[in-house]
Write an enzyme that holds these catalytic residues in place. Sequence first.
Site, PDB file in Angstrom:
ATOM      1  N   ASP A 203      -0.864   2.578  -5.900  1.00  0.00           N
ATOM      2  CA  ASP A 203      -1.022   1.201  -5.421  1.00  0.00           C
ATOM      3  C   ASP A 203      -0.960   0.203  -6.573  1.00  0.00           C
ATOM      4  O   ASP A 203      -0.410  -0.890  -6.438  1.00  0.00           O
ATOM      5  CB  ASP A 203      -2.325   1.052  -4.631  1.00  0.00           C
ATOM      6  CG  ASP A 203      -2.228   1.728  -3.263  1.00  0.00           C
ATOM      7  OD1 ASP A 203      -1.091   2.022  -2.829  1.00  0.00           O
ATOM      8  OD2 ASP A 203      -3.270   1.974  -2.643  1.00  0.00           O
TER       9      ASP A 203
ATOM     10  N   ASP B 283       0.884  -1.164   0.000  1.00  0.00           N
ATOM     11  CA  ASP B 283       0.000   0.000   0.000  1.00  0.00           C
ATOM     12  C   ASP B 283       0.921   1.214   0.000  1.00  0.00           C
ATOM     13  O   ASP B 283       1.345   1.682   1.051  1.00  0.00           O
ATOM     14  CB  ASP B 283      -0.883  -0.059   1.256  1.00  0.00           C
ATOM     15  CG  ASP B 283      -1.821   1.137   1.358  1.00  0.00           C
ATOM     16  OD1 ASP B 283      -1.893   1.930   0.387  1.00  0.00           O
ATOM     17  OD2 ASP B 283      -2.454   1.283   2.414  1.00  0.00           O
TER      18      ASP B 283
ATOM     19  N   HIS C 168       9.281   9.699 -17.068  1.00  0.00           N
ATOM     20  CA  HIS C 168      10.128  10.837 -17.417  1.00  0.00           C
ATOM     21  C   HIS C 168      10.076  11.873 -16.309  1.00  0.00           C
ATOM     22  O   HIS C 168       9.040  12.104 -15.682  1.00  0.00           O
ATOM     23  CB  HIS C 168       9.790  11.419 -18.794  1.00  0.00           C
ATOM     24  CG  HIS C 168       8.557  12.251 -18.915  1.00  0.00           C
ATOM     25  ND1 HIS C 168       8.530  13.605 -18.644  1.00  0.00           N
ATOM     26  CD2 HIS C 168       7.302  11.943 -19.332  1.00  0.00           C
ATOM     27  CE1 HIS C 168       7.315  14.087 -18.883  1.00  0.00           C
ATOM     28  NE2 HIS C 168       6.539  13.093 -19.300  1.00  0.00           N
TER      29      HIS C 168
ATOM     30  N   ASP D 194       2.399  16.155 -15.120  1.00  0.00           N
ATOM     31  CA  ASP D 194       3.221  15.668 -16.241  1.00  0.00           C
ATOM     32  C   ASP D 194       4.673  16.111 -16.041  1.00  0.00           C
ATOM     33  O   ASP D 194       5.036  17.202 -16.442  1.00  0.00           O
ATOM     34  CB  ASP D 194       2.667  16.213 -17.553  1.00  0.00           C
ATOM     35  CG  ASP D 194       3.460  15.730 -18.763  1.00  0.00           C
ATOM     36  OD1 ASP D 194       4.240  14.771 -18.634  1.00  0.00           O
ATOM     37  OD2 ASP D 194       3.279  16.333 -19.846  1.00  0.00           O
TER      38      ASP D 194
ATOM     39  N   HIS E 201       0.717  20.691 -19.996  1.00  0.00           N
ATOM     40  CA  HIS E 201       1.779  21.494 -20.627  1.00  0.00           C
ATOM     41  C   HIS E 201       1.614  22.993 -20.395  1.00  0.00           C
ATOM     42  O   HIS E 201       2.094  23.800 -21.200  1.00  0.00           O
ATOM     43  CB  HIS E 201       1.891  21.176 -22.144  1.00  0.00           C
ATOM     44  CG  HIS E 201       2.582  19.864 -22.395  1.00  0.00           C
ATOM     45  ND1 HIS E 201       2.902  19.405 -23.653  1.00  0.00           N
ATOM     46  CD2 HIS E 201       3.013  18.899 -21.529  1.00  0.00           C
ATOM     47  CE1 HIS E 201       3.500  18.220 -23.556  1.00  0.00           C
ATOM     48  NE2 HIS E 201       3.574  17.896 -22.279  1.00  0.00           N
TER      49      HIS E 201
ATOM     50  N   ASP F  79       3.406   7.826 -17.030  1.00  0.00           N
ATOM     51  CA  ASP F  79       3.490   9.215 -17.483  1.00  0.00           C
ATOM     52  C   ASP F  79       2.103   9.824 -17.313  1.00  0.00           C
ATOM     53  O   ASP F  79       1.189   9.517 -18.080  1.00  0.00           O
ATOM     54  CB  ASP F  79       3.934   9.214 -18.958  1.00  0.00           C
ATOM     55  CG  ASP F  79       4.159  10.611 -19.513  1.00  0.00           C
ATOM     56  OD1 ASP F  79       3.920  11.589 -18.790  1.00  0.00           O
ATOM     57  OD2 ASP F  79       4.563  10.694 -20.690  1.00  0.00           O
TER      58      ASP F  79
ATOM     59  N   GLU G 245      12.083  13.753 -22.313  1.00  0.00           N
ATOM     60  CA  GLU G 245      10.922  13.096 -22.945  1.00  0.00           C
ATOM     61  C   GLU G 245      10.154  14.101 -23.770  1.00  0.00           C
ATOM     62  O   GLU G 245       9.675  13.806 -24.862  1.00  0.00           O
ATOM     63  CB  GLU G 245      10.022  12.471 -21.872  1.00  0.00           C
ATOM     64  CG  GLU G 245       8.894  11.588 -22.431  1.00  0.00           C
ATOM     65  CD  GLU G 245       7.584  12.310 -22.728  1.00  0.00           C
ATOM     66  OE1 GLU G 245       6.689  11.661 -23.280  1.00  0.00           O
ATOM     67  OE2 GLU G 245       7.452  13.520 -22.449  1.00  0.00           O
ATOM     68  N   GLU G 246      10.037  15.308 -23.206  1.00  0.00           N
ATOM     69  CA  GLU G 246       9.207  16.333 -23.868  1.00  0.00           C
ATOM     70  C   GLU G 246       9.820  16.817 -25.180  1.00  0.00           C
ATOM     71  O   GLU G 246       9.141  17.443 -25.985  1.00  0.00           O
ATOM     72  CB  GLU G 246       8.965  17.517 -22.911  1.00  0.00           C
ATOM     73  CG  GLU G 246       8.230  17.131 -21.624  1.00  0.00           C
ATOM     74  CD  GLU G 246       6.755  16.770 -21.830  1.00  0.00           C
ATOM     75  OE1 GLU G 246       6.312  16.696 -22.994  1.00  0.00           O
ATOM     76  OE2 GLU G 246       6.066  16.555 -20.810  1.00  0.00           O
TER      77      GLU G 246
ATOM     78  N   ASP H 130      -3.732   8.058  -5.595  1.00  0.00           N
ATOM     79  CA  ASP H 130      -3.645   7.006  -4.584  1.00  0.00           C
ATOM     80  C   ASP H 130      -3.916   5.635  -5.204  1.00  0.00           C
ATOM     81  O   ASP H 130      -3.197   4.662  -4.958  1.00  0.00           O
ATOM     82  CB  ASP H 130      -4.650   7.307  -3.466  1.00  0.00           C
ATOM     83  CG  ASP H 130      -4.395   6.468  -2.226  1.00  0.00           C
ATOM     84  OD1 ASP H 130      -3.284   5.916  -2.084  1.00  0.00           O
ATOM     85  OD2 ASP H 130      -5.309   6.357  -1.388  1.00  0.00           O
TER      86      ASP H 130
HETATM   87  N1  PHE Z   1       4.077  11.713 -23.150  1.00  0.00           N
HETATM   88  C1  PHE Z   1       3.079  12.764 -23.117  1.00  0.00           C
HETATM   89  C2  PHE Z   1       3.702  14.010 -22.513  1.00  0.00           C
HETATM   90  O1  PHE Z   1       4.549  13.916 -21.660  1.00  0.00           O
HETATM   91  C3  PHE Z   1       1.881  12.385 -22.316  1.00  0.00           C
HETATM   92  C4  PHE Z   1       1.225  11.138 -22.748  1.00  0.00           C
HETATM   93  C5  PHE Z   1       1.437   9.988 -22.054  1.00  0.00           C
HETATM   94  C6  PHE Z   1       0.393  11.128 -23.844  1.00  0.00           C
HETATM   95  C7  PHE Z   1       0.815   8.799 -22.438  1.00  0.00           C
HETATM   96  C8  PHE Z   1      -0.243   9.962 -24.239  1.00  0.00           C
HETATM   97  C9  PHE Z   1      -0.017   8.815 -23.519  1.00  0.00           C
HETATM   98  O2  PHE Z   1       3.357  15.100 -22.866  1.00  0.00           O
HETATM   99 ZN    ZN Z   2       4.302  16.210 -21.483  1.00  0.00          ZN
HETATM  100 ZN    ZN Z   3       4.594  13.221 -19.884  1.00  0.00          ZN
END
Ligand code: PHE
Ligand code: ZN
Ligand code: ZN
Length: 479
Positions: free
Chosen positions: A305, A40, A122, A134, A286, A197, A168-169, A301
């Site tokens: 889990d 948990d 990321h 995000d 974003h 993500d 990642e972005e 939450d």
């Molecule tokens: N990877 C995208 C981002 O960071 C978010 C995302 C994740 C979109 C999973 C679709 C599926 O902006």
């Molecule tokens: Zn993003």
């Molecule tokens: Zn993302």
Amino acid sequence: MRSFRTPALSAVAAAALIASLSGATLAGTSSPAVAAASPDLSLTNVTAHLQQMQSIATANGGNRATGRPGYKASLDWVKAKLDAVGYTTTVQQFSTSSGTSYNLIADWPGGDPEHVVMTGAHLDSVAAGPGINDNGTGSAAVLEAALAWAGSGNSARNHLRFAWWGAEEQGLLGSNKYMSLLPTADKDRIDLYMNYDMVGSPNPGYFVYDDNAVGNFARDAMTSYYTSKGLPWEYIDVQGRSDHASFRSYGIATTGMYSGGETTKTSAQAQKWGGTAGQAFDPCYHRSCDTISNINSTALDRNIDMIGHMVWLYADQDFGTTGAPPTGANLLANPGFESGATSWTGTTGAITSNTGRPARTGSWKAWLGGNGSTSSENISQQVTIPSTATTASLSYWIRTDTAETGSTAYDTLKVQVVSGTTTTTLKTYSNVGTSATYAQFSHSLLAYKGKTVTVKFLMAEDSSLQTSFVLDDTAVSTG
Ligand code: PHE
Ligand code: ZN
Ligand code: ZN
Ligand code: CA
């Protein structure tokens, strides 16, 4: 059409049956095992991690973006937490057109080095804001899972590795860099990569990645987990949109979860998940408002889990000697029908959430027959039995009820395999000997190894007195 059902159970009897079945569900054998010892994970701890990332952004110009000081500060902070509990951490530096970036890789000492289970997220935000949903959420969840594993005293069968990706972005640069530098032999040692993500969206959905290159075993374990918690979920085809992509294109099994971003929640989704229809899952996606306030704690939450469950489950999964999906992996897609007719073909409406008959698990099942008139209905799905299989079986749960009496088979359900132009009937059910309690049956498919076949359930009813054949929790598993 299915307007003509003759209910065989009163609502009260049906409710009692559902209640008794939900007990039986726990002991069910067809879905991936739900490990008893799932942790948990602490929402308090994860929230503290998010607050830390918010503070880092605030102290560094409002973001944690690639090439900006807030990114490196985030990385140093995560690394220190992991180092303190005994992880072996590696920082992988690389350059991007937005500046220098870094991946952080953390290995838990021990476990079979030939079988590596990876969990990643990321760590970078966009430049517009602090990136708390995000992807502070995924980063904090994976961090807390790693810390909890270290604190659990468990030892894993497999080698556990956690990753926080940079850039990642900018187009999945960090995870691509990691895979491009990893020697082939080490790539081949990775049996599973799980990606998180955005897992705490303010107007959340529960989307399970359904774009696997090989095997659906982890996806199915994730959906089984949500179903066991009574939480509806949907598949999403995320394609190249997050860091599992380069693992997937190398042919590594992947899964992941996403609670939704810039797209709009439909009213059907708001009905099953709550929240606001007509609004984005994450209106601050974003944007500068993706702050510590941009989180739904209930969703977070639940998802932490789930993430803990997946780490614990695959820490101990036996991947065998081939690195192939584990024995018992389900090769059928949407095997419990919880995504409606997705992946199945056949009679429209046969896969249903109609409450006139109970599902065995979840709320969807395939209900063939029950019309009380001359009719034929079927559902089917194609599946490839690996040529390397040493065992292969089709299993399913079935319950039947009828208005017929006597010992003549008027209404039938055939379980069939179609291979090329040959149709083989594995078993025939009928109105004779019905049982309104779900029971599991299985048949060998080993004769079809190396072949792509169609598994088919074919129902025929005569002109009067209904018989209902209700199927749920199907599987084709190989060993
Ligand atoms: N990877 C995208 C981002 O960071 C978010 C995302 C994740 C979109 C999973 C679709 C599926 O902006
Ligand atoms: Zn993003
Ligand atoms: Zn993302
Ligand atoms: Ca079901």
